[in-house]
Design a protein around this motif. Structure first.
Motif, PDB file in Angstrom:
ATOM      1  N   VAL A 161      -7.104   2.250  14.429  1.00 11.56           N
ATOM      2  CA  VAL A 161      -5.396   2.264  13.983  1.00 11.56           C
ATOM      3  C   VAL A 161      -5.623   1.808  12.614  1.00 11.56           C
ATOM      4  O   VAL A 161      -4.987   2.346  11.741  1.00 11.56           O
ATOM      5  N   GLU A 162      -6.385   0.701  12.355  1.00 15.07           N
ATOM      6  CA  GLU A 162      -6.568   0.227  11.004  1.00 15.07           C
ATOM      7  C   GLU A 162      -7.075   1.244  10.024  1.00 15.07           C
ATOM      8  O   GLU A 162      -6.713   1.362   8.754  1.00 15.07           O
ATOM      9  N   THR A 163      -7.957   1.885  10.655  1.00 15.72           N
ATOM     10  CA  THR A 163      -8.938   3.061  10.058  1.00 15.72           C
ATOM     11  C   THR A 163      -7.635   3.872   9.423  1.00 15.72           C
ATOM     12  O   THR A 163      -7.465   4.716   8.308  1.00 15.72           O
ATOM     13  N   LEU A 164      -6.736   4.748  10.627  1.00 15.28           N
ATOM     14  CA  LEU A 164      -5.939   5.588  10.199  1.00 15.28           C
ATOM     15  C   LEU A 164      -5.047   5.340   8.980  1.00 15.28           C
ATOM     16  O   LEU A 164      -4.451   6.057   8.246  1.00 15.28           O
ATOM     17  N   LYS A 165      -4.505   3.765   9.018  1.00 13.26           N
ATOM     18  CA  LYS A 165      -3.545   3.331   8.039  1.00 13.26           C
ATOM     19  C   LYS A 165      -4.318   3.596   6.703  1.00 13.26           C
ATOM     20  O   LYS A 165      -3.581   3.894   5.894  1.00 13.26           O
ATOM     21  N   LEU A 166      -5.475   3.258   6.520  1.00 14.22           N
ATOM     22  CA  LEU A 166      -6.061   3.352   5.118  1.00 14.22           C
ATOM     23  C   LEU A 166      -6.089   4.543   4.923  1.00 14.22           C
ATOM     24  O   LEU A 166      -6.049   4.867   3.719  1.00 14.22           O
ATOM     25  N   ILE A 167      -6.421   5.659   5.693  1.00  9.26           N
ATOM     26  CA  ILE A 167      -6.496   7.180   5.329  1.00  9.26           C
ATOM     27  C   ILE A 167      -5.223   7.501   4.988  1.00  9.26           C
ATOM     28  O   ILE A 167      -5.139   8.266   3.757  1.00  9.26           O
ATOM     29  N   GLU A 168      -4.140   7.181   5.711  1.00 10.87           N
ATOM     30  CA  GLU A 168      -2.979   7.648   5.316  1.00 10.87           C
ATOM     31  C   GLU A 168      -2.471   7.276   4.088  1.00 10.87           C
ATOM     32  O   GLU A 168      -1.767   7.917   3.307  1.00 10.87           O
TER      33      GLU A 168
END
Length: 309
Positions: free
Chosen positions: A177-184
């Protein structure tokens, strides 16, 4: 973001649930086909399919992934990003090229250590005290892509492959979830792996499950932990297969032949090994249920001098 999620076993379920809960739109769940299981060989759906259907998500189960027909189904979902958590098959470049924000893999080790399909088992087998989870941008290699985030997870001395997998699955979900936030947000780091430090964790061969008592007791204990719950380490006693689910190590220098029972009472059983003594605490004779060693001793009534082979 629009997410295509690819995963199959129980390990991947918390990650799928976390993505949905975090507000991303899971436009397609790709998982492996149902497989025969049990005595009746009835088709059993993979855990990811079960939870995806419960959440009302579209499910795709291709027999072959890297073929034009399957790739078109994924492309038609128009994902921003593709997430892979223990899917069980290699993605070729044609698949990796579909999502504009890339393909993300969640791997249960601290890469570049333990690339490959069995990192959890190898960490326990090697007696590691720490492992972890890595998220990375996928490339055409096996677990060779640039690292995004990592988180360490301690390995408890009592952890088995099953209990450690459960811990890592929960950490993986949060890290994803943290990774997807950074990607977004366009802030995801890309940290190249040091390939000179890479180690590999291939599937453990089936024959490794047969305990060889001329090995050190410490190694045997780690092997028992690494093969719990699947497939289970075993030896033969009185001609029957006995699975060893848990065991401890006792110091000592046995002179008896490895595999020999050197001491026992109503609650304890000591087996000679190549170095030290192995004290099983949970055993299962074929055709019977798993038992604490005290109950197994009561039913089996072994004698000092008998051997496990």
């Amino acid at each position: 973001m629009r997410v295509v999620f690819m995963g199959t076993p129980e390990f991947a379920v918390p990650s799928l649930q976390a993505i949905v809960k975090s507000g991303h739109e899971v436009v397609l769940v790709v998982t492996q086909p149902d497989k025969p299981a049990g005595r009746g060989l009835k088709l059993k759906p993979p855990p990811v399919k079960v939870i995806a259907q419960q959440m009302g998500l579209p499910v795709f189960q291709p027999e072959k992934l890297n073929v034009p027909e399957s790739l078109q189904v994924i492309a038609n979902a128009k994902p921003d990003v593709l997430v892979v958590v223990a899917y069980g098959r290699i993605l070729k470049e044609e698949c990796l090229a579909i999502p504009p924000k890339g393909c993300i893999n969640v791997h249960p080790s601290l890469l570049p250590k333990y690339r490959g399909p069995s990192p959890i088992q190898h960490a326990i087998l090697n007696g590691d005290e720490v492992t972890g989870v890595t998220t990375m941008f996928m490339d055409a290699g096996m677990d060779t892509g640039d690292i995004i985030l990592q988180q360490e997870v301690p390995i408890d001395p009592e952890d088995t492959a099953g209990t450690l997998s459960e811990k890592l699955a929960m950490v993986a979900a949060d890290l994803l979830v943290e990774t997807l936030k950074l990607i977004e947000e366009g802030r995801a780091p890309r940290i190249p792996q040091d390939h000179s430090k890479a180690t590999y964790a291939p599937f453990l061969p089936p024959e490794i499950a047969h305990l060889k008592f001329d090995q050190p007791a410490k190694h045997l204990r780690n092997l028992i932990r690494a093969l719990n719950p699947d497939p289970g380490a075993f030896a033969f006693f009185r001609g029957k297969r006995v699975k060893f689910w848990r065991a401890e190590v006792v110091d000592g220098q046995p002179t008896e032949q490895p595999g020999t029972i050197v001491a026992l009472d109503k609650n304890r059983l000591l087996i000679a090994t190549g170095e030290g003594l192995l004290m099983p605490t949970e055993l299962q004779t074929e055709g019977k249920k798993s038992l604490p060693v005290s109950e197994w001793l009561k039913g089996t009534q072994p004698q000092v001098g008998e051997r496990f082979s």
